[in-house]
Design a protein around this motif. Structure first.
Motif, PDB file in Angstrom:
ATOM      1  N   ILE A   5       0.845  -1.199   0.000  1.00  0.00           N
ATOM      2  CA  ILE A   5       0.000   0.000   0.000  1.00  0.00           C
ATOM      3  C   ILE A   5       0.876   1.244   0.000  1.00  0.00           C
ATOM      4  O   ILE A   5       0.607   2.205  -0.737  1.00  0.00           O
ATOM      5  CB  ILE A   5      -0.995  -0.006   1.179  1.00  0.00           C
ATOM      6  CG1 ILE A   5      -2.091  -1.049   0.930  1.00  0.00           C
ATOM      7  CG2 ILE A   5      -1.611   1.378   1.374  1.00  0.00           C
ATOM      8  CD1 ILE A   5      -3.068  -1.222   2.067  1.00  0.00           C
ATOM      9  N   ALA A   6       1.945   1.234   0.788  1.00  0.00           N
ATOM     10  CA  ALA A   6       2.866   2.377   0.803  1.00  0.00           C
ATOM     11  C   ALA A   6       3.491   2.580  -0.573  1.00  0.00           C
ATOM     12  O   ALA A   6       3.603   3.707  -1.062  1.00  0.00           O
ATOM     13  CB  ALA A   6       3.939   2.171   1.867  1.00  0.00           C
ATOM     14  N   ALA A   7       3.884   1.500  -1.215  1.00  0.00           N
ATOM     15  CA  ALA A   7       4.522   1.593  -2.530  1.00  0.00           C
ATOM     16  C   ALA A   7       3.552   2.112  -3.591  1.00  0.00           C
ATOM     17  O   ALA A   7       3.889   3.038  -4.347  1.00  0.00           O
ATOM     18  CB  ALA A   7       5.076   0.234  -2.947  1.00  0.00           C
ATOM     19  N   VAL A   8       2.361   1.549  -3.646  1.00  0.00           N
ATOM     20  CA  VAL A   8       1.415   1.968  -4.685  1.00  0.00           C
ATOM     21  C   VAL A   8       0.837   3.353  -4.411  1.00  0.00           C
ATOM     22  O   VAL A   8       0.373   4.024  -5.330  1.00  0.00           O
ATOM     23  CB  VAL A   8       0.289   0.927  -4.931  1.00  0.00           C
ATOM     24  CG1 VAL A   8       0.876  -0.390  -5.405  1.00  0.00           C
ATOM     25  CG2 VAL A   8      -0.602   0.753  -3.732  1.00  0.00           C
ATOM     26  N   SER A   9       0.905   3.791  -3.172  1.00  0.00           N
ATOM     27  CA  SER A   9       0.469   5.152  -2.850  1.00  0.00           C
ATOM     28  C   SER A   9       1.438   6.183  -3.421  1.00  0.00           C
ATOM     29  O   SER A   9       1.059   7.322  -3.692  1.00  0.00           O
ATOM     30  CB  SER A   9       0.355   5.337  -1.335  1.00  0.00           C
ATOM     31  OG  SER A   9      -0.696   4.544  -0.826  1.00  0.00           O
ATOM     32  N   LEU A  15       1.648  -1.475  -8.805  1.00  0.00           N
ATOM     33  CA  LEU A  15       0.712  -2.593  -8.671  1.00  0.00           C
ATOM     34  C   LEU A  15       1.057  -3.702  -9.659  1.00  0.00           C
ATOM     35  O   LEU A  15       0.812  -4.876  -9.393  1.00  0.00           O
ATOM     36  CB  LEU A  15      -0.730  -2.103  -8.889  1.00  0.00           C
ATOM     37  CG  LEU A  15      -1.837  -3.125  -8.680  1.00  0.00           C
ATOM     38  CD1 LEU A  15      -1.850  -3.640  -7.234  1.00  0.00           C
ATOM     39  CD2 LEU A  15      -3.195  -2.522  -9.032  1.00  0.00           C
ATOM     40  N   SER A  16       1.665  -3.349 -10.769  1.00  0.00           N
ATOM     41  CA  SER A  16       2.026  -4.353 -11.782  1.00  0.00           C
ATOM     42  C   SER A  16       2.990  -5.396 -11.224  1.00  0.00           C
ATOM     43  O   SER A  16       3.037  -6.518 -11.713  1.00  0.00           O
ATOM     44  CB  SER A  16       2.629  -3.687 -13.015  1.00  0.00           C
ATOM     45  OG  SER A  16       3.881  -3.105 -12.716  1.00  0.00           O
ATOM     46  N   TYR A  17       3.764  -5.040 -10.199  1.00  0.00           N
ATOM     47  CA  TYR A  17       4.753  -5.951  -9.604  1.00  0.00           C
ATOM     48  C   TYR A  17       4.201  -6.750  -8.427  1.00  0.00           C
ATOM     49  O   TYR A  17       4.877  -7.635  -7.918  1.00  0.00           O
ATOM     50  CB  TYR A  17       5.988  -5.179  -9.146  1.00  0.00           C
ATOM     51  CG  TYR A  17       6.661  -4.447 -10.272  1.00  0.00           C
ATOM     52  CD1 TYR A  17       7.387  -5.135 -11.242  1.00  0.00           C
ATOM     53  CD2 TYR A  17       6.550  -3.064 -10.393  1.00  0.00           C
ATOM     54  CE1 TYR A  17       8.000  -4.467 -12.295  1.00  0.00           C
ATOM     55  CE2 TYR A  17       7.165  -2.390 -11.445  1.00  0.00           C
ATOM     56  CZ  TYR A  17       7.882  -3.101 -12.384  1.00  0.00           C
ATOM     57  OH  TYR A  17       8.485  -2.451 -13.419  1.00  0.00           O
ATOM     58  N   VAL A  29      -5.609  -2.044  -4.207  1.00  0.00           N
ATOM     59  CA  VAL A  29      -5.993  -1.528  -5.527  1.00  0.00           C
ATOM     60  C   VAL A  29      -6.530  -0.100  -5.419  1.00  0.00           C
ATOM     61  O   VAL A  29      -6.177   0.761  -6.236  1.00  0.00           O
ATOM     62  CB  VAL A  29      -6.998  -2.474  -6.218  1.00  0.00           C
ATOM     63  CG1 VAL A  29      -7.542  -1.849  -7.490  1.00  0.00           C
ATOM     64  CG2 VAL A  29      -6.328  -3.812  -6.521  1.00  0.00           C
ATOM     65  N   ILE A  30      -7.320   0.184  -4.416  1.00  0.00           N
ATOM     66  CA  ILE A  30      -7.821   1.555  -4.250  1.00  0.00           C
ATOM     67  C   ILE A  30      -6.664   2.519  -4.021  1.00  0.00           C
ATOM     68  O   ILE A  30      -6.640   3.616  -4.606  1.00  0.00           O
ATOM     69  CB  ILE A  30      -8.888   1.638  -3.142  1.00  0.00           C
ATOM     70  CG1 ILE A  30     -10.193   1.017  -3.647  1.00  0.00           C
ATOM     71  CG2 ILE A  30      -9.115   3.088  -2.717  1.00  0.00           C
ATOM     72  CD1 ILE A  30     -11.341   1.030  -2.675  1.00  0.00           C
ATOM     73  N   TYR A  42      -4.000  -3.356 -13.891  1.00  0.00           N
ATOM     74  CA  TYR A  42      -3.340  -4.457 -13.192  1.00  0.00           C
ATOM     75  C   TYR A  42      -4.206  -5.082 -12.098  1.00  0.00           C
ATOM     76  O   TYR A  42      -3.813  -6.076 -11.506  1.00  0.00           O
ATOM     77  CB  TYR A  42      -2.017  -3.982 -12.581  1.00  0.00           C
ATOM     78  CG  TYR A  42      -1.083  -3.447 -13.632  1.00  0.00           C
ATOM     79  CD1 TYR A  42      -0.548  -4.297 -14.607  1.00  0.00           C
ATOM     80  CD2 TYR A  42      -0.753  -2.107 -13.683  1.00  0.00           C
ATOM     81  CE1 TYR A  42       0.293  -3.811 -15.594  1.00  0.00           C
ATOM     82  CE2 TYR A  42       0.089  -1.611 -14.661  1.00  0.00           C
ATOM     83  CZ  TYR A  42       0.609  -2.470 -15.608  1.00  0.00           C
ATOM     84  OH  TYR A  42       1.438  -1.994 -16.590  1.00  0.00           O
ATOM     85  N   ALA A  43      -5.371  -4.510 -11.834  1.00  0.00           N
ATOM     86  CA  ALA A  43      -6.254  -5.026 -10.791  1.00  0.00           C
ATOM     87  C   ALA A  43      -6.889  -6.340 -11.220  1.00  0.00           C
ATOM     88  O   ALA A  43      -7.057  -6.613 -12.418  1.00  0.00           O
ATOM     89  CB  ALA A  43      -7.342  -4.003 -10.483  1.00  0.00           C
ATOM     90  N   ASP A  44      -7.263  -7.134 -10.244  1.00  0.00           N
ATOM     91  CA  ASP A  44      -7.993  -8.374 -10.507  1.00  0.00           C
ATOM     92  C   ASP A  44      -9.304  -8.060 -11.228  1.00  0.00           C
ATOM     93  O   ASP A  44      -9.912  -6.999 -11.027  1.00  0.00           O
ATOM     94  CB  ASP A  44      -8.280  -9.067  -9.167  1.00  0.00           C
ATOM     95  CG  ASP A  44      -9.010 -10.369  -9.348  1.00  0.00           C
ATOM     96  OD1 ASP A  44      -8.382 -11.343  -9.800  1.00  0.00           O
ATOM     97  OD2 ASP A  44     -10.233 -10.407  -9.059  1.00  0.00           O
ATOM     98  N   THR A  45      -9.740  -8.973 -12.052  1.00  0.00           N
ATOM     99  CA  THR A  45     -10.957  -8.802 -12.850  1.00  0.00           C
ATOM    100  C   THR A  45     -12.162  -8.440 -11.992  1.00  0.00           C
ATOM    101  O   THR A  45     -12.972  -7.599 -12.375  1.00  0.00           O
ATOM    102  CB  THR A  45     -11.251 -10.092 -13.655  1.00  0.00           C
ATOM    103  OG1 THR A  45     -10.116 -10.376 -14.466  1.00  0.00           O
ATOM    104  CG2 THR A  45     -12.474  -9.940 -14.526  1.00  0.00           C
ATOM    105  N   GLU A  46     -12.276  -9.066 -10.827  1.00  0.00           N
ATOM    106  CA  GLU A  46     -13.424  -8.780  -9.960  1.00  0.00           C
ATOM    107  C   GLU A  46     -13.423  -7.328  -9.492  1.00  0.00           C
ATOM    108  O   GLU A  46     -14.484  -6.718  -9.351  1.00  0.00           O
ATOM    109  CB  GLU A  46     -13.463  -9.735  -8.764  1.00  0.00           C
ATOM    110  CG  GLU A  46     -13.855 -11.147  -9.133  1.00  0.00           C
ATOM    111  CD  GLU A  46     -15.201 -11.225  -9.853  1.00  0.00           C
ATOM    112  OE1 GLU A  46     -16.192 -10.665  -9.343  1.00  0.00           O
ATOM    113  OE2 GLU A  46     -15.269 -11.833 -10.932  1.00  0.00           O
TER     114      GLU A  46
END
Length: 85
Positions: A5-9, A15-17, A29-30, A42-46
Motif C-alpha cells: 500500500i505504501a509503494a502503490v500510494s 501494482l504491476s509488480y 488496488v484503491i 493491473y487489478a484483478d478482474t473482480e
C-alpha cells in the motif's frame, strides 16, 4: 500488505509488480488507482467490476475507463459521470 500500500500510494503503477493475491486486495488496488487511475489495468478482474474502485480510478484519470468492466464502462451512470468530470 502495508508495504505494498505504501509503494502503490507513491506510484500506482507499482501494482504491476504485486502478487496476484495483492491485486485482489481492494485496499491495495484503491490505493494504487487513487495515485494513478490507469493502474486499474493491473487489478484483478473482480475489482474491475467494483463501482467504487472504478470511480476512484476514473476520477484520478479518465483514461482508466478503458480498463473497467464493460458493464460499468457502458451502463453505470456514476462511473460515466466520474469519467467526464
Amino acid at each position: 500488505q502495508k508495504c505494498v500500500i505504501a509503494a502503490v500510494s507513491q506510484n500506482g503503477m507499482a501494482l504491476s509488480y504485486a502478487s496476484s493475491h495483492l491485486k485482489e486486495d481492494r485496499d491495495v488496488v484503491i490505493a494504487a488507482v487513487c495515485q494513478n487511475g490507469v493502474a486499474l489495468t493491473y487489478a484483478d478482474t473482480e475489482l474491475k467490476k467494483d463501482t467504487e474502485v472504478v470511480i476512484a480510478a476514473v476520477s484520478q484519470n479518465r483514461n482508466a475507463l478503458q480498463y473497467a468492466d464493460e458493464f460499468l464502462r457502458l451502463k453505470n451512470v456514476h462511473v460515466i459521470l466520474a469519467a467526464v468530470r
